[in-house]
Design a protein around this motif. Structure first.
Motif, PDB file in Angstrom:
ATOM      1  N   LYS A 176       0.808  -1.219   0.000  1.00  0.00           N
ATOM      2  CA  LYS A 176       0.000   0.000   0.000  1.00  0.00           C
ATOM      3  C   LYS A 176       0.843   1.273   0.000  1.00  0.00           C
ATOM      4  CE  LYS A 176      -0.651  -0.109   5.039  1.00  0.00           C
ATOM      5  NZ  LYS A 176      -1.671  -0.206   6.121  1.00  0.00           N
ATOM      6  N   ASP A 177       2.125   1.153   0.397  1.00  0.00           N
ATOM      7  CA  ASP A 177       2.995   2.328   0.399  1.00  0.00           C
ATOM      8  C   ASP A 177       4.143   2.220  -0.612  1.00  0.00           C
ATOM      9  OD1 ASP A 177       4.372   0.320   1.684  1.00  0.00           O
ATOM     10  OD2 ASP A 177       5.100   1.575   3.329  1.00  0.00           O
ATOM     11  N   ALA A 178       4.085   1.212  -1.492  1.00  0.00           N
ATOM     12  CA  ALA A 178       5.115   1.030  -2.529  1.00  0.00           C
ATOM     13  C   ALA A 178       4.436   0.457  -3.770  1.00  0.00           C
ATOM     14  CB  ALA A 178       6.228   0.109  -2.034  1.00  0.00           C
ATOM     15  N   ASP A 179       4.036   1.330  -4.677  1.00  0.00           N
ATOM     16  CA  ASP A 179       3.214   0.961  -5.834  1.00  0.00           C
ATOM     17  C   ASP A 179       4.098   0.595  -7.034  1.00  0.00           C
ATOM     18  OD1 ASP A 179       1.330   0.650  -7.773  1.00  0.00           O
ATOM     19  OD2 ASP A 179       0.390   2.616  -7.511  1.00  0.00           O
ATOM     20  N   HIS A 180       4.103  -0.693  -7.392  1.00  0.00           N
ATOM     21  CA  HIS A 180       4.889  -1.167  -8.536  1.00  0.00           C
ATOM     22  C   HIS A 180       4.017  -1.893  -9.561  1.00  0.00           C
ATOM     23  CE1 HIS A 180       7.927  -1.341  -5.055  1.00  0.00           C
ATOM     24  NE2 HIS A 180       8.192  -0.258  -5.753  1.00  0.00           N
ATOM     25  N   ASP A 181       2.704  -1.692  -9.496  1.00  0.00           N
ATOM     26  CA  ASP A 181       1.808  -2.396 -10.420  1.00  0.00           C
ATOM     27  C   ASP A 181       1.528  -1.552 -11.658  1.00  0.00           C
ATOM     28  OD1 ASP A 181      -0.466  -0.604  -9.887  1.00  0.00           O
ATOM     29  OD2 ASP A 181      -0.528  -1.572  -7.921  1.00  0.00           O
ATOM     30  N   HIS A 182       0.690  -2.083 -12.585  1.00  0.00           N
ATOM     31  CA  HIS A 182       0.350  -1.395 -13.829  1.00  0.00           C
ATOM     32  C   HIS A 182      -0.958  -0.615 -13.744  1.00  0.00           C
ATOM     33  CE1 HIS A 182       2.984  -3.861 -16.855  1.00  0.00           C
ATOM     34  NE2 HIS A 182       3.660  -2.973 -16.176  1.00  0.00           N
ATOM     35  N   TYR A 183      -1.630  -0.734 -12.612  1.00  0.00           N
ATOM     36  CA  TYR A 183      -2.932  -0.092 -12.456  1.00  0.00           C
ATOM     37  C   TYR A 183      -2.750   1.417 -12.250  1.00  0.00           C
ATOM     38  CZ  TYR A 183      -7.741   0.399 -10.638  1.00  0.00           C
ATOM     39  OH  TYR A 183      -9.050   0.748 -10.431  1.00  0.00           O
ATOM     40  N   SER A 184      -3.753   2.180 -12.628  1.00  0.00           N
ATOM     41  CA  SER A 184      -3.664   3.641 -12.488  1.00  0.00           C
ATOM     42  C   SER A 184      -3.613   4.080 -11.028  1.00  0.00           C
ATOM     43  CB  SER A 184      -4.862   4.305 -13.183  1.00  0.00           C
ATOM     44  OG  SER A 184      -6.086   3.838 -12.628  1.00  0.00           O
ATOM     45  N   ARG A 185      -4.135   3.245 -10.150  1.00  0.00           N
ATOM     46  CA  ARG A 185      -4.029   3.485  -8.716  1.00  0.00           C
ATOM     47  C   ARG A 185      -3.243   2.335  -8.085  1.00  0.00           C
ATOM     48  NH1 ARG A 185      -9.816   4.002  -6.584  1.00  0.00           N
ATOM     49  NH2 ARG A 185     -10.323   2.654  -8.362  1.00  0.00           N
ATOM     50  N   ASN A 186      -3.247   2.271  -6.779  1.00  0.00           N
ATOM     51  CA  ASN A 186      -2.479   1.244  -6.080  1.00  0.00           C
ATOM     52  C   ASN A 186      -3.344   0.009  -5.839  1.00  0.00           C
ATOM     53  OD1 ASN A 186      -1.382  -0.293  -3.776  1.00  0.00           O
ATOM     54  ND2 ASN A 186       0.119   1.350  -3.619  1.00  0.00           N
ATOM     55  N   TRP A 217       0.843  -7.760  -2.900  1.00  0.00           N
ATOM     56  CA  TRP A 217       0.947  -8.922  -3.798  1.00  0.00           C
ATOM     57  C   TRP A 217       1.816  -8.547  -4.993  1.00  0.00           C
ATOM     58  CZ3 TRP A 217      -0.072 -13.643  -2.455  1.00  0.00           C
ATOM     59  CH2 TRP A 217      -0.295 -14.646  -3.401  1.00  0.00           C
ATOM     60  N   TRP A 218       2.070  -9.531  -5.843  1.00  0.00           N
ATOM     61  CA  TRP A 218       2.771  -9.281  -7.100  1.00  0.00           C
ATOM     62  C   TRP A 218       1.740  -8.816  -8.134  1.00  0.00           C
ATOM     63  CZ3 TRP A 218       3.644 -13.580  -3.982  1.00  0.00           C
ATOM     64  CH2 TRP A 218       4.913 -13.632  -3.375  1.00  0.00           C
ATOM     65  N   HIS A 219       1.180  -7.657  -7.871  1.00  0.00           N
ATOM     66  CA  HIS A 219       0.046  -7.168  -8.658  1.00  0.00           C
ATOM     67  C   HIS A 219       0.458  -6.805 -10.090  1.00  0.00           C
ATOM     68  CE1 HIS A 219      -3.100  -7.044  -5.638  1.00  0.00           C
ATOM     69  NE2 HIS A 219      -2.253  -6.510  -4.777  1.00  0.00           N
ATOM     70  N   HIS A 220      -0.496  -7.043 -10.997  1.00  0.00           N
ATOM     71  CA  HIS A 220      -0.358  -6.633 -12.402  1.00  0.00           C
ATOM     72  C   HIS A 220      -1.300  -5.456 -12.592  1.00  0.00           C
ATOM     73  CE1 HIS A 220      -0.149  -6.766 -16.745  1.00  0.00           C
ATOM     74  NE2 HIS A 220       0.746  -7.741 -16.709  1.00  0.00           N
ATOM     75  N   ASP A 221      -2.564  -5.779 -12.951  1.00  0.00           N
ATOM     76  CA  ASP A 221      -3.539  -4.715 -13.184  1.00  0.00           C
ATOM     77  C   ASP A 221      -4.955  -5.194 -12.798  1.00  0.00           C
ATOM     78  OD1 ASP A 221      -4.610  -2.298 -14.064  1.00  0.00           O
ATOM     79  OD2 ASP A 221      -4.860  -3.004 -16.122  1.00  0.00           O
ATOM     80  N   CYS A 222      -5.290  -5.704 -11.680  1.00  0.00           N
ATOM     81  CA  CYS A 222      -4.519  -5.830 -10.460  1.00  0.00           C
ATOM     82  C   CYS A 222      -4.184  -7.306 -10.156  1.00  0.00           C
ATOM     83  CB  CYS A 222      -5.310  -5.260  -9.285  1.00  0.00           C
ATOM     84  SG  CYS A 222      -5.361  -3.457  -9.183  1.00  0.00           S
TER      85      CYS A 222
END
Length: 306
Positions: free
Chosen positions: A244-254, A263-268
């Motif tokens: 929640k404090d380190a956004d490394h995903d492809h989504y426009s938000r976190n 998690w190892w989020h993509h989108d999401c």
């Protein structure tokens, strides 16, 4: 004995309890007889004097005995700790559960869980939980959720370091996972129980690895099998970890904030095993199979491929 000695030595380093005891035993090394201990330490009161003979003890730890003659001089406590520390690190280096010898899982209250000590470079001394089965499949557990008592909606530092109780809910830590899987040839197993009809699902992956911190602990996973109705991790292959404090995903938000699950989020996500145990829908703990299948149990574990 070979397993017991490093563990007891580790206990000594942490506690720094006196080496010599009035009952002629080394109290930090429960049950190990020191024949000359009482004589050597009868008149000693300082910590530096209490550690006479420990070098002789360390030299004989393999068979659990202590020399019968008094060594010369007084050993410096710092030197002793360094000697023991190095021996422990050597004995416990990168220790995981696969290959270890345990009694049958059924004799341990049916839990199949054993906690062992390890030394992990860049992490330090760390206990790990083993999922031990009667067919010899010993797995190192890195995520376990059995109820909603522990909050998994945490920040980057917690997920790197690890948190929780190895006997209950916990996350081992991304750095430890990287160190223990970086050599490759690792497989992954995920055990899950669905909330609606209590289906017991297994998702196995023949290839599993966590990248270094410089790659944001990227997930590498492939080779799905098992009775889980959907490959929930394929979508997350080659993705860095997001909190929640380190956004490394492809989504426009976190995504971690959106689903209350790092998690190892993509989108999401097609899996949200670190989601909120006590919530429904997308913010809950789920595995996707066309809809969010909420879970009441999750255990993620790895081992070296046989």
């Amino acid at each position: 004995m070979e397993f017991l000695i490093p563990f007891l030595l580790f206990s000594f380093v942490i506690s720094k309890s006196p080496v010599c005891a009035t009952n002629v035993r080394l109290s930090p090394f429960k049950g190990l007889v020191c024949n000359q201990c009482q004589q050597w330490c009868a008149n000693d009161t300082t910590e530096s004097k209490q550690v006479r003979g420990l070098d002789d003890f360390v030299a004989h730890t393999k068979d659990g005995t202590v020399g019968s003659t008094k060594p010369e001089g007084i050993i410096d406590m710092t030197l002793i700790e360094q000697i023991i520390d190095n021996k422990i690190k050597e004995a416990l280096q990168m220790r995981t559960c696969d290959g270890a010898k345990f009694e049958s899982a059924s004799s341990r209250n049916g839990s199949g869980g054993v906690v062992v000590d390890s030394y992990i470079p860049a992490v330090g001394f760390r206990s790990v939980r083993c999922d031990v089965t009667d067919d010899g499949e010993n797995w190192t557990v890195f995520q376990r959720r059995i109820n909603g008592d522990l909050d998994f909606d945490r920040g980057w530092a917690d997920y790197v370091r690890g948190f929780g109780d190895l006997h209950g809910n916990f996350w081992l830590g991304l750095e430890a996972m990287y160190q223990l899987t970086k050599s490759g040839n690792i497989e992954l197993k995920i055990s899950m129980i669905t909330k609606d009809v209590a289906d017991y699902w297994i998702a196995k992956y023949s290839n599993f690895q966590i990248g270094p911190g410089s790659d944001k602990y990227k997930l590498t996973v492939s080779g799905f099998s098992g009775n889980a109705t959907f490959d929930g991790l394929a979508y997350h292959n080659n993705r860095p970890f997001t909190t929640k404090d380190a956004d490394h995903d492809h989504y426009s938000r976190n995504c971690a904030s959106r689903h209350e699950g790092a998690w190892w989020h993509h989108d999401c996500a097609n899996a949200n095993l670190n989601g909120n145990f006590n919530k429904e829908g997308g913010r809950g703990m789920w595995w996707y199979d066309g809809s969010y299948r909420l879970l009441v149990y999750s255990e993620m574990k790895f081992r070296r491929r046989l």
